[in-house]
Design a protein around this motif. Structure first.
Motif, PDB file in Angstrom:
ATOM      1  N   TYR A 113       0.808  -1.215   0.000  1.00 58.21           N
ATOM      2  CA  TYR A 113       0.000   0.000   0.000  1.00 58.21           C
ATOM      3  C   TYR A 113       0.844   1.270   0.000  1.00 58.21           C
ATOM      4  O   TYR A 113       0.295   2.367   0.030  1.00 58.21           O
ATOM      5  CB  TYR A 113      -0.932   0.014   1.211  1.00 58.21           C
ATOM      6  CG  TYR A 113      -2.082  -0.952   1.087  1.00 58.21           C
ATOM      7  CD1 TYR A 113      -3.318  -0.543   0.603  1.00 58.21           C
ATOM      8  CD2 TYR A 113      -1.927  -2.284   1.445  1.00 58.21           C
ATOM      9  CE1 TYR A 113      -4.374  -1.441   0.489  1.00 58.21           C
ATOM     10  CE2 TYR A 113      -2.967  -3.190   1.328  1.00 58.21           C
ATOM     11  CZ  TYR A 113      -4.189  -2.754   0.845  1.00 58.21           C
ATOM     12  OH  TYR A 113      -5.231  -3.653   0.722  1.00 58.21           O
ATOM     13  N   ARG A 153      -2.648   3.533   3.488  1.00 52.08           N
ATOM     14  CA  ARG A 153      -1.189   3.449   3.652  1.00 52.08           C
ATOM     15  C   ARG A 153      -0.786   3.824   5.076  1.00 52.08           C
ATOM     16  O   ARG A 153      -1.542   4.456   5.814  1.00 52.08           O
ATOM     17  CB  ARG A 153      -0.482   4.385   2.669  1.00 52.08           C
ATOM     18  CG  ARG A 153      -0.672   5.852   2.993  1.00 52.08           C
ATOM     19  CD  ARG A 153       0.131   6.779   2.108  1.00 52.08           C
ATOM     20  NE  ARG A 153      -0.176   8.164   2.444  1.00 52.08           N
ATOM     21  CZ  ARG A 153       0.383   8.815   3.460  1.00 52.08           C
ATOM     22  NH1 ARG A 153       1.275   8.208   4.228  1.00 52.08           N
ATOM     23  NH2 ARG A 153       0.050  10.066   3.715  1.00 52.08           N
ATOM     24  N   SER A 189      -2.547  -3.392  -4.686  1.00 51.38           N
ATOM     25  CA  SER A 189      -2.694  -4.067  -3.407  1.00 51.38           C
ATOM     26  C   SER A 189      -3.583  -5.297  -3.571  1.00 51.38           C
ATOM     27  O   SER A 189      -4.282  -5.442  -4.566  1.00 51.38           O
ATOM     28  CB  SER A 189      -3.336  -3.109  -2.400  1.00 51.38           C
ATOM     29  OG  SER A 189      -4.714  -2.974  -2.680  1.00 51.38           O
ATOM     30  N   ARG A 193      -8.327   3.506  -7.364  1.00 54.06           N
ATOM     31  CA  ARG A 193      -7.434   2.557  -6.694  1.00 54.06           C
ATOM     32  C   ARG A 193      -6.307   3.284  -5.963  1.00 54.06           C
ATOM     33  O   ARG A 193      -5.926   2.905  -4.857  1.00 54.06           O
ATOM     34  CB  ARG A 193      -6.873   1.558  -7.701  1.00 54.06           C
ATOM     35  CG  ARG A 193      -7.911   0.567  -8.229  1.00 54.06           C
ATOM     36  CD  ARG A 193      -7.261  -0.584  -8.950  1.00 54.06           C
ATOM     37  NE  ARG A 193      -6.586  -0.171 -10.161  1.00 54.06           N
ATOM     38  CZ  ARG A 193      -7.157  -0.124 -11.351  1.00 54.06           C
ATOM     39  NH1 ARG A 193      -8.440  -0.449 -11.481  1.00 54.06           N
ATOM     40  NH2 ARG A 193      -6.482   0.249 -12.421  1.00 54.06           N
ATOM     41  N   ASP A 213      -7.326  -4.497  -4.475  1.00 54.09           N
ATOM     42  CA  ASP A 213      -7.763  -3.832  -5.693  1.00 54.09           C
ATOM     43  C   ASP A 213      -8.800  -4.701  -6.394  1.00 54.09           C
ATOM     44  O   ASP A 213      -8.553  -5.842  -6.747  1.00 54.09           O
ATOM     45  CB  ASP A 213      -6.578  -3.599  -6.637  1.00 54.09           C
ATOM     46  CG  ASP A 213      -5.652  -2.490  -6.132  1.00 54.09           C
ATOM     47  OD1 ASP A 213      -6.105  -1.703  -5.279  1.00 54.09           O
ATOM     48  OD2 ASP A 213      -4.508  -2.428  -6.583  1.00 54.09           O
ATOM     49  N   ARG A 273      -5.569   3.141  -1.904  1.00 54.84           N
ATOM     50  CA  ARG A 273      -4.276   2.791  -1.332  1.00 54.84           C
ATOM     51  C   ARG A 273      -3.741   3.923  -0.456  1.00 54.84           C
ATOM     52  O   ARG A 273      -3.116   3.674   0.576  1.00 54.84           O
ATOM     53  CB  ARG A 273      -3.285   2.434  -2.434  1.00 54.84           C
ATOM     54  CG  ARG A 273      -3.601   1.117  -3.126  1.00 54.84           C
ATOM     55  CD  ARG A 273      -2.407   0.601  -3.916  1.00 54.84           C
ATOM     56  NE  ARG A 273      -2.043   1.455  -5.026  1.00 54.84           N
ATOM     57  CZ  ARG A 273      -2.557   1.365  -6.242  1.00 54.84           C
ATOM     58  NH1 ARG A 273      -3.497   0.468  -6.493  1.00 54.84           N
ATOM     59  NH2 ARG A 273      -2.155   2.157  -7.207  1.00 54.84           N
TER      60      ARG A 273
END
Length: 303
Positions: free
Chosen positions: A148, A175, A156, A167, A159, A171
């Motif tokens: 991520y 993260r 990832s 996307r 997804d 992420r």
């Protein structure tokens, strides 16, 4: 990454009248990108905050427990309490553990559980997230940071369609800003110690999984990994530039010290390595002093 509607349900609409508040603890079930419900707790930390100030400058520690742990186990609660002076804390039960849904994949799909918890932590207004993982959770925080973070681009495990922009936004929400991995393995399928041979029996044998389910409150998936997930040592090079701390005891009965050294070598100078004299394995062996040092380290990392 979506945490479902649970985060919206948990938010309070009450506005305090006092000049200072203690942010309210919350407990809810998050939903991962593959549809598993994850029992999760947000605790605001032990400090009293100005009611007019956003929590965005305060770190939140997201704790990833070891195999057979869960959010209510005393050793997980102790970790949360030790980190509370340094920021807010999110604890959760991995899939197959405690009241969470699904079955444990022993470190594979658990990355999605952690991603949901991190995204929920950001929903509480925190701009800085520090993931802290122990044993199995230690391997998960490493893989999560690689998958991520900014160091790996193929996406990832969560997804599942949508535009590339969507996307990327998912992420970004999931993260982490700093990673602490405690007592983690460097490689999969390690059987070099008696405790790890017992763990493999627990995971791979039908009678072992029964012991896990009824004796340890851990429901384990039947069957091996397909495909085999990215190993911790393969993940580490993709974590930079996210700050990384590797912590390991020199008396760890599960994974000897070649494991943390392999992880540190794979980081190529990017990670800090703390080899703790006399320490055993994971949460049970982590002293209050060590947890306090981890809290200070995490709180000092800039986003």
């Amino acid at each position: 990454m979506s945490a479902g509607t649970a985060g919206h349900v948990a938010r309070s609409t009450v506005r305090p009248n006092s000049e200072t508040i203690r942010r309210t603890p919350m407990r809810t079930f998050l939903r991962t990108d593959d549809g598993v419900t994850i029992d999760s707790v947000y605790e605001p930390g032990s400090a009293v905050y100005d009611a007019s100030r956003s929590p965005s400058g305060d770190p939140v520690f997201v704790v990833a427990h070891g195999f057979t742990g869960d959010v209510d186990k005393p050793h997980v609660r102790r970790v949360a309490e030790a980190l509370a002076p340094y920021g807010a804390v999110v604890t959760f039960s991995f899939r197959g553990h405690g009241a969470s849904g699904g079955r444990s994949t022993v470190g594979d799909r658990e990355v999605l559980d952690l991603a949901a918890a991190v995204a929920w932590a950001r929903e509480q207004g925190h701009a800085r997230v520090v993931t802290v993982g122990f044993s199995m959770g230690g391997s998960v925080v490493l893989r999560h940071a690689a998958l991520y973070g900014s160091g790996r681009s193929e996406g990832s495990p969560g997804d599942s369609g949508g535009s590339e922009r969507e996307r990327r936004e998912q992420r970004a929400q999931a993260r982490t800003d700093a990673v602490v991995s405690v007592s983690a393995p460097a490689r999969w399928y390690y059987r070099g110690t008696a405790p790890m041979r017992k763990l493999h029996w627990l995971v791979t044998r039908p009678e072992g999984r029964l012991v896990g389910r009824y004796g340890l409150r851990t429901r384990i998936q039947n069957g091996g990994w397909d495909p085999v997930p990215l190993s911790p040592v393969e993940a580490v090079p993709h974590i930079a530039p996210t700050p990384l701390l590797i912590v390991h005891g020199d008396r760890d009965g599960y994974f000897p010290v070649d494991h943390p050294r392999m992880l540190a070598d794979a980081a190529a100078g990017h990670a800090e390595l703390w080899l703790e004299p006399g320490m055993g394995h994971a949460e049970h062996a982590a002293t209050d002093d060590l947890l306090a040092r981890i809290g200070r380290w995490g709180g000092s990392q800039d986003s």
